[in-house]
Design an enzyme around this catalytic site. Structure first.
Site, mmCIF file in Angstrom:
data_model
loop_
_atom_site.group_PDB
_atom_site.id
_atom_site.type_symbol
_atom_site.label_atom_id
_atom_site.label_comp_id
_atom_site.label_asym_id
_atom_site.label_seq_id
_atom_site.Cartn_x
_atom_site.Cartn_y
_atom_site.Cartn_z
ATOM 1 N N THR A 31 0.834 -1.214 0.000
ATOM 2 C CA THR A 31 0.000 0.000 0.000
ATOM 3 C C THR A 31 0.861 1.254 0.000
ATOM 4 O OG1 THR A 31 -1.803 -1.136 1.098
ATOM 5 C CG2 THR A 31 -1.752 1.240 1.356
ATOM 6 N N TYR A 81 -8.028 1.189 -3.487
ATOM 7 C CA TYR A 81 -6.792 1.479 -4.226
ATOM 8 C C TYR A 81 -6.182 0.179 -4.712
ATOM 9 C CZ TYR A 81 -4.662 -0.288 0.030
ATOM 10 O OH TYR A 81 -4.315 -1.099 1.075
ATOM 11 N N THR A 100 1.602 -4.191 4.384
ATOM 12 C CA THR A 100 1.433 -4.501 5.811
ATOM 13 C C THR A 100 0.944 -5.929 6.065
ATOM 14 O OG1 THR A 100 -0.837 -3.659 5.791
ATOM 15 C CG2 THR A 100 0.889 -2.103 6.437
ATOM 16 N N ASP A 101 0.242 -6.517 5.079
ATOM 17 C CA ASP A 101 -0.483 -7.768 5.356
ATOM 18 C C ASP A 101 0.413 -8.925 5.802
ATOM 19 O OD1 ASP A 101 -2.880 -6.544 4.863
ATOM 20 O OD2 ASP A 101 -3.113 -7.335 2.831
ATOM 21 N N LYS A 148 0.754 -7.629 12.824
ATOM 22 C CA LYS A 148 -0.267 -6.664 12.447
ATOM 23 C C LYS A 148 -1.466 -6.947 13.319
ATOM 24 C CE LYS A 148 -2.766 -4.601 8.619
ATOM 25 N NZ LYS A 148 -3.049 -4.572 7.173
ATOM 26 N N GLU A 169 2.053 -33.166 30.174
ATOM 27 C CA GLU A 169 2.390 -33.868 28.927
ATOM 28 C C GLU A 169 1.418 -33.472 27.823
ATOM 29 O OE1 GLU A 169 4.945 -36.460 28.356
ATOM 30 O OE2 GLU A 169 5.643 -35.159 29.997
HETATM 31 N N1 ASP Z 1 -2.701 -5.527 0.870
HETATM 32 C C1 ASP Z 1 -1.670 -4.536 1.158
HETATM 33 C C2 ASP Z 1 -0.327 -5.257 1.196
HETATM 34 O O1 ASP Z 1 -0.079 -5.951 2.137
HETATM 35 C C3 ASP Z 1 -1.965 -3.903 2.457
HETATM 36 C C4 ASP Z 1 -0.978 -2.901 2.933
HETATM 37 O O2 ASP Z 1 0.116 -2.750 2.432
HETATM 38 O O3 ASP Z 1 -1.342 -2.197 3.897
HETATM 39 O O4 ASP Z 1 0.440 -5.128 0.276
#
Ligand code: ASP
Length: 320
Positions: free
Chosen positions: A20, A34, A98-99, A169, A295
């Protein structure tokens, strides 16, 4: 003149992978509609203020990180290792979605043995947003990578610095989307100054072998299954019924609470273990390790989250 001489800024290398932070939306007011991975890493750097530190940029991949795969991890780890080995390179910044950022961070953490920083940086809003968070996060990454003594694989987001071992995350929308659970952040970045609150997570002495990983084209398959109310063993038995070429060599179970598992699912996992599938037990809880409690037929992956345990098990099965 040697770049190592005192007073001469050393190089920072920025490796782009998409996400992103490099995303673009048709409408600047839209933070969600986006497409990730549109802007090049050079375009991202153009938004940084003029800086004394020489930068070198490279596009390693251009993907939405939900689609992350071993080929990109391997290329990225090799480029990081290449640049970290250069005397005149102070550290590496990786722009990333972020994913799956916590997975990439952990993968690099287990393979890179350098006493220099590798900083993963991301954004929750696309680059075209009215108020994008990427440029500030990138500036914070620059401050962090140039901090004397900083080392290990680090993640910076919304002014907080996390270690690869702990980061995850934890929010779907907030700009401050990452946390470090019980461990807490390693440092904060405030107006360009890094305030360190605990030790840098430099590479572990038991790190995995990048040389071994460089020689393979795929990691052994490891799947993740979840224990929940009404869980049964059907998914595990379906995995066991796969053809040998695609049958998983390992399974990570995300258990409930302190790694407890529905008895029907546990029975199937014990069957998998008896058939030479490595089974590791984790928890679906966001925080806390799986602690020893008497155990148990399945070994616990202690403090590793299910996705990080999967990486660790894949590397182990690969003999890395
Ligand atoms: N779907 C995006 C990614 O992980 C989300 C992000 O970057 O926040 O590339």
């Amino acid at each position: 003149m040697s770049l190592k001489k005192e007073g001469v800024a050393r190089r920072v290398v920025v490796l782009g992978t998409g996400g992103t932070i490099a995303g673009s939306a048709p409408n600047a007011r839209d933070n969600l509609g986006y497409r990730a991975a549109c802007l090049t890493v050079e375009e991202l750097l153009a938004h940084l203020p003029p800086d004394a530190c020489p930068l070198h940029a490279e596009q390693v991949a251009q993907i939405d990180s939900k689609d992350m795969e071993f080929g990109v991890w391997k290329a990225l780890a090799l480029r990081c290792a290449h640049w970290l080995a250069q005397d005149d390179v102070q550290g590496v910044i990786v722009t990333h979605g972020t994913d799956t950022l916590e997975e990439t961070a952990y993968f690099l953490h287990r393979l890179l043995a350098w006493r220099k920083p590798v900083v993963l940086v991301s954004a929750m809003r696309p680059a075209t947003a009215l108020a994008p968070d990427g440029p500030q996060n990138l500036r914070d990454a620059m401050a962090l990578v140039r901090t004397p003594g900083a080392c290990g694989v680090l993640v910076v987001c919304a002014g907080r610095v996390h270690g690869a071992q702990d980061v995850r995350k934890e929010h779907t929308y907030r700009l401050d989307a990452f946390g470090s659970g019980d461990a807490g952040p390693v440092a904060y970045v405030e107006e360009g100054a890094v305030r360190q609150v605990r030790g840098w997570p430099c590479a572990a002495p038991d790190g995995r072998s990048l040389e071994r990983v460089a020689r393979i084209t795929e990691l052994p398959r490891v799947d993740i299954v979840l224990s929940h109310a009404g869980a049964d063993g059907r998914i595990v038995r379906a995995l066991l019924a796969q053809a040998p070429s695609v049958r998983p060599q390992g399974v990570v179970v995300a258990g409930t609470g302190n790694g407890s598992i529905h008895s029907a699912l546990l029975a199937a996992l014990e069957q998998a273990q008896a058939e030479n599938v490595r089974v590791w037990r984790t928890t679906r809880c966001a925080y806390g390790p799986v602690l020893p409690a008497g155990e148990h037929p399945l070994p616990a992956a202690r403090e590793l989250s299910p996705v990080k345990a999967r990486i660790e098990l894949m590397l182990e099965l690969a003999g890395a």
